[in-house]
Design a protein around this motif. Structure first.
Motif, PDB file in Angstrom:
ATOM      1  N   MET A 260      42.947  25.318  35.105  1.00 54.05           N
ATOM      2  CA  MET A 260      41.894  25.479  36.096  1.00 54.05           C
ATOM      3  C   MET A 260      40.651  24.844  35.476  1.00 54.05           C
ATOM      4  O   MET A 260      40.326  25.121  34.322  1.00 54.05           O
TER       5      MET A 260
ATOM      6  N   ARG B  48      28.690  35.352  41.171  1.00 56.93           N
ATOM      7  CA  ARG B  48      29.297  35.163  42.500  1.00 56.93           C
ATOM      8  C   ARG B  48      29.387  36.446  43.301  1.00 56.93           C
ATOM      9  O   ARG B  48      29.559  36.417  44.520  1.00 56.93           O
TER      10      ARG B  48
ATOM     11  N   ARG C 225      37.568  38.047  29.435  1.00 58.62           N
ATOM     12  CA  ARG C 225      38.125  37.759  30.756  1.00 58.62           C
ATOM     13  C   ARG C 225      39.241  36.724  30.650  1.00 58.62           C
ATOM     14  O   ARG C 225      39.230  35.884  29.758  1.00 58.62           O
TER      15      ARG C 225
ATOM     16  N   LYS D 146      37.570  41.933  38.012  1.00 57.79           N
ATOM     17  CA  LYS D 146      38.926  42.403  38.290  1.00 57.79           C
ATOM     18  C   LYS D 146      39.456  43.269  37.144  1.00 57.79           C
ATOM     19  O   LYS D 146      40.065  42.752  36.193  1.00 57.79           O
TER      20      LYS D 146
ATOM     21  N   ARG E 297      49.403  30.901  38.225  1.00 61.39           N
ATOM     22  CA  ARG E 297      48.288  31.016  37.275  1.00 61.39           C
ATOM     23  C   ARG E 297      48.511  32.248  36.400  1.00 61.39           C
ATOM     24  O   ARG E 297      48.829  33.321  36.908  1.00 61.39           O
TER      25      ARG E 297
ATOM     26  N   ASP F 270      44.396  36.582  35.249  1.00 60.99           N
ATOM     27  CA  ASP F 270      42.944  36.343  35.248  1.00 60.99           C
ATOM     28  C   ASP F 270      42.228  37.674  35.526  1.00 60.99           C
ATOM     29  O   ASP F 270      41.597  37.838  36.565  1.00 60.99           O
TER      30      ASP F 270
ATOM     31  N   GLY G  73      38.510  25.129  40.258  1.00 64.31           N
ATOM     32  CA  GLY G  73      38.166  26.463  40.782  1.00 64.31           C
ATOM     33  C   GLY G  73      36.680  26.490  41.103  1.00 64.31           C
ATOM     34  O   GLY G  73      35.848  26.872  40.277  1.00 64.31           O
ATOM     35  N   THR G  74      36.348  26.099  42.320  1.00 60.22           N
ATOM     36  CA  THR G  74      34.922  25.961  42.653  1.00 60.22           C
ATOM     37  C   THR G  74      34.196  27.304  42.684  1.00 60.22           C
ATOM     38  O   THR G  74      32.976  27.340  42.536  1.00 60.22           O
ATOM     39  N   ASN G  75      34.935  28.407  42.854  1.00 56.62           N
ATOM     40  CA  ASN G  75      34.261  29.720  42.923  1.00 56.62           C
ATOM     41  C   ASN G  75      33.574  30.037  41.593  1.00 56.62           C
ATOM     42  O   ASN G  75      32.398  30.388  41.550  1.00 56.62           O
ATOM     43  N   ASP G  76      34.354  29.913  40.514  1.00 55.88           N
ATOM     44  CA  ASP G  76      33.748  30.186  39.214  1.00 55.88           C
ATOM     45  C   ASP G  76      32.893  29.015  38.744  1.00 55.88           C
ATOM     46  O   ASP G  76      31.835  29.211  38.150  1.00 55.88           O
TER      47      ASP G  76
ATOM     48  N   CYS H  47      41.104  24.415  44.405  1.00 55.13           N
ATOM     49  CA  CYS H  47      41.701  25.659  44.915  1.00 55.13           C
ATOM     50  C   CYS H  47      40.654  26.750  45.148  1.00 55.13           C
ATOM     51  O   CYS H  47      40.992  27.858  45.534  1.00 55.13           O
ATOM     52  N   GLY H  48      39.376  26.436  44.901  1.00 54.92           N
ATOM     53  CA  GLY H  48      38.321  27.418  45.209  1.00 54.92           C
ATOM     54  C   GLY H  48      38.054  27.425  46.714  1.00 54.92           C
ATOM     55  O   GLY H  48      38.636  26.627  47.469  1.00 54.92           O
TER      56      GLY H  48
ATOM     57  N   ARG I  75      47.797  33.690  42.459  1.00 52.49           N
ATOM     58  CA  ARG I  75      47.018  34.603  41.607  1.00 52.49           C
ATOM     59  C   ARG I  75      47.944  35.762  41.225  1.00 52.49           C
ATOM     60  O   ARG I  75      48.372  36.514  42.103  1.00 52.49           O
TER      61      ARG I  75
ATOM     62  N   LEU J 207      47.804  27.772  44.237  1.00 55.71           N
ATOM     63  CA  LEU J 207      47.290  28.824  43.349  1.00 55.71           C
ATOM     64  C   LEU J 207      47.991  30.135  43.682  1.00 55.71           C
ATOM     65  O   LEU J 207      47.828  30.673  44.777  1.00 55.71           O
TER      66      LEU J 207
ATOM     67  N   GLU K 139      37.152  25.398  35.865  1.00 52.91           N
ATOM     68  CA  GLU K 139      36.242  26.332  36.537  1.00 52.91           C
ATOM     69  C   GLU K 139      35.075  26.741  35.656  1.00 52.91           C
ATOM     70  O   GLU K 139      34.330  27.660  35.978  1.00 52.91           O
TER      71      GLU K 139
END
Ligand code: PEP
Ligand code: MG
Length: 582
Positions: free
Chosen positions: A437, A473, A366, A348, A340, A343, A460-463, A510-511, A304, A302, A439
């Motif tokens: 992704m 989050r 987003r 952000k 990627r 984003d 993308g486990t974060n999102d 990739c999270g 970013r 990943l 996510e």
């Protein structure tokens, strides 16, 4: 002489919290001001409330300034611990209870903090959960910090002689992270459990630790010889010659084993029974490449691209983007680089791009939604990425996809970008793999359809976690609900991996979950063969792989996928990791 020592030797039982054996002189730091203070009274309630508020503010400042100062060096886990401490220090219930005690019982600020926190510590200590018992030590750290600031004392632990074994009631995260622990060869504490912050920090720094030793520690005298066995959970005070010899040999064997493990981090990540796993890095630009490669990354899972856009005063031109991407690709030394597309939005912003004010920015304008509404800018980025693909192995990936329609729009613009370059005679890799992704829950559910139209997935486990569990989050109030190992997450991740396998496309995570060594074998057991994480997590995840077997991974996956509650899953994986010395 030996005889006397033998008679004096004392063994104290605790909980092994960080593997290894420490041998050294005891540095005893036992604070006991809370007891005597709980009975103190005042006739200046207003003054005491002010003192309390001032001490809390000062405590929060101490922690926040440490987070700011150590932003670049601190691990995510360490930052989470400190952020949790800020949350605890700001807890409105704690404030209300302390103020009520001062007002109603004429308690001094220090007595009120002690009483309120001690009650909570007792309550948590009685609960039937290792995790919650561990939280008791967070409350204790919070109480000690406020009391220290009420008393106007500065942080202690500044004058520890080299090689000491630190003996304390507990060590606050602030102390552990802000002070130089290089002189500490081992840690022994009266309180705490395997998941208390002292345990986590000791493991992060490879310092052997025995926690939860209770009152047994009171026999240890300042400066006397001490052995702490963090693997077995024993502490030996005044060891006999025989005991000392035996532990010196065990320490030698342990150190040798650890050295061998770390030396293996430069080789292939392979389980004992031969299952190879690909470990890649998450990066934000060329400056991250040397660390990534040094720590064993075999490519970038990943990249970013936001940092490039955020560090410019205006949108970087196509040429500026191309130069930046090309540098990463060249520095990757032939390893694949997954770029990627932009984003931004959510948390952000871009200083020069006028994003609308939104009630729910994470659910709003987003990532790919912005790119698709700004096709000219998107085409600039697509062309820059394509041009960089002429210099190495590049893969392109789209963020925040919710379904086929968006993916097809992206691919059609990519097609247009290729044509533009072709007509200008500019070189690019015509076979550059295209991925998405996964996510959003929508994409996870549609994985079977998406898999037919891309060459790879990156989870993308974060999102995915925030959208699946409906937990922002970045919102501290609901942090405890943010559980990447929630059974619903595991079902979604399982479906994505299965669909990727069925359609024979590549899949990786990739999270942040990818960098959690407790989850490594679980994910391998679920069929995952590729992980991408911040470079600093690679050695520890690699260690989890080379110490495990695929057979065990399958068993862990089968056990965990059968579980219905996140606490049970977390406890199982923590215990399992500890047993395997992770
Ligand atoms: C994710 O959402 O898991 C991810 C890797 O992307 P980011 O953290 O950049 O949103
Ligand atoms: Mg994301």
């Amino acid at each position: 002489m030996t005889q006397t020592l033998k008679e004096n030797q004392k063994m104290i039982e605790g909980i092994g919290a960080s593997h290894g054996i420490a041998i050294g002189h005891a540095y005893v730091r036992v604070k006991n001001h809370s007891k005597e203070a709980t009975v103190a009274k005042t006739d200046d309630a207003e003054g005491e409330i002010q003192k309390f508020r001032h001490a809390v503010n000062r405590s929060i400042d101490e922690v926040e300034s440490l987070i700011r100062k150590s932003r670049m060096t601190m691990t995510d886990e360490e930052r989470d611990i400190l952020e949790m401490q800020v949350e605890m220090l700001s807890d409105p219930q704690l404030h209300a209870d302390v103020v009520a005690l001062i007002n109603n019982e004429n308690s001094t600020a220090q007595a009120a903090v002690s009483t309120v926190c001690d009650q909570l510590i007792v309550l948590l200590g009685e609960l039937d959960s290792d995790y919650l018992r561990g939280r008791a030590s967070d409350v204790r750290a919070c109480s000690e910090q406020i009391i220290r600031n009420i008393r106007g004392e500065s942080l202690s632990l500044t004058d520890i002689p080299a090689g000491s074994v630190l003996v304390a009631d507990d060590i606050t995260p602030l102390e552990a992270l802000s002070l130089d622990l290089t002189n500490v060869s081992g840690i022994v504490t009266r309180f705490g459990g395997r998941t208390s912050h002292t345990a986590i920090l000791a493991r992060a720094r490879n310092i052997p630790a025995v926690v939860g030793c209770g009152d047994g520690l009171s026999i240890i005298l300042q400066g006397e010889m001490l052995i702490a066995d963090g693997s077995e959970g024993h502490v030996c005070a005044r060891p006999s010659d025989e005991t000392m010899q035996a532990f010196v040999m065990r320490r030698r064997a342990f150190d040798q084993e650890r050295k061998e493990l770390l030396s293996q981090t430069t080789g292939v990540a392979k389980t004992i029974d031969g299952r190879e796993v690909r470990l890649q890095a998450n990066i934000s630009g060329p400056q991250d490449m040397s660390d990534a490669l040094a720590l064993g990354a075999t490519g970038v899972g990943l990249f970013r691209t936001e940092l490039l856009f955020m560090s410019h005063g205006n949108f970087p031109t196509e040429d500026e983007q191309f130069g930046y991407y090309r540098k990463v690709v060249e520095e990757a030394n032939g390893h694949p680089v997954t770029i990627r597309t932009l984003d931004i939005g959510g948390d952000k912003p871009l200083p020069y791009f006028d994003l609308p004010r939104e009630e729910n920015p994470f659910l709003g304008y987003r990532a790919i939604r912005i790119s698709l509404r700004e096709p000219d800018r998107f085409l600039e980025q697509l062309r820059a990425i394509l041009r960089a693909s002429a210099y190495g192995k590049v893969r392109i990936m789209f963020p925040m996809i919710v379904g086929l329609q968006e993916l097809r729009q992206c691919k059609s613009l990519l097609h247009e970008a290729r044509h533009q370059l072709l007509s200008q005679g500019v070189a690019f890799d015509a076979q550059m793999p295209v991925g998405v992704m996964i996510e959003t829950p929508a994409a996870a559910i549609m994985a079977d359809r998406l898999a037919r139209e891309v060459e790879f997935f990156s989870i993308g486990t974060n999102d995915l976690c925030q959208y699946t569990l409906a937990v922002d989050r970045g919102n501290k109030i609901v942090t405890s609900l943010y559980e990447p190992l929630h059974p619903s997450m595991l079902r979604l991740i399982g479906n994505i991996i299965d669909q990727a396998a069925l359609h024979k496309i590549d899949v990786s995570v990739c999270g942040e979950l990818a960098g959690d060594p407790r989850a490594t074998l679980l994910l391998i057991g679920m069929g995952l063969g590729s992980f991408s994480m911040s470079a600093s997590s690679i050695p520890v995840v690699k260690r989890a792989i080379i110490q495990g077997t695929h057979m065990r991974a399958l068993q862990i996956a089968s056990d965990v996928l059968d579980m219905n509650d996140t606490d049970q899953i977390n406890e199982y994986l923590t215990e399992e990791a500890l047993n395997r010395n992770i």
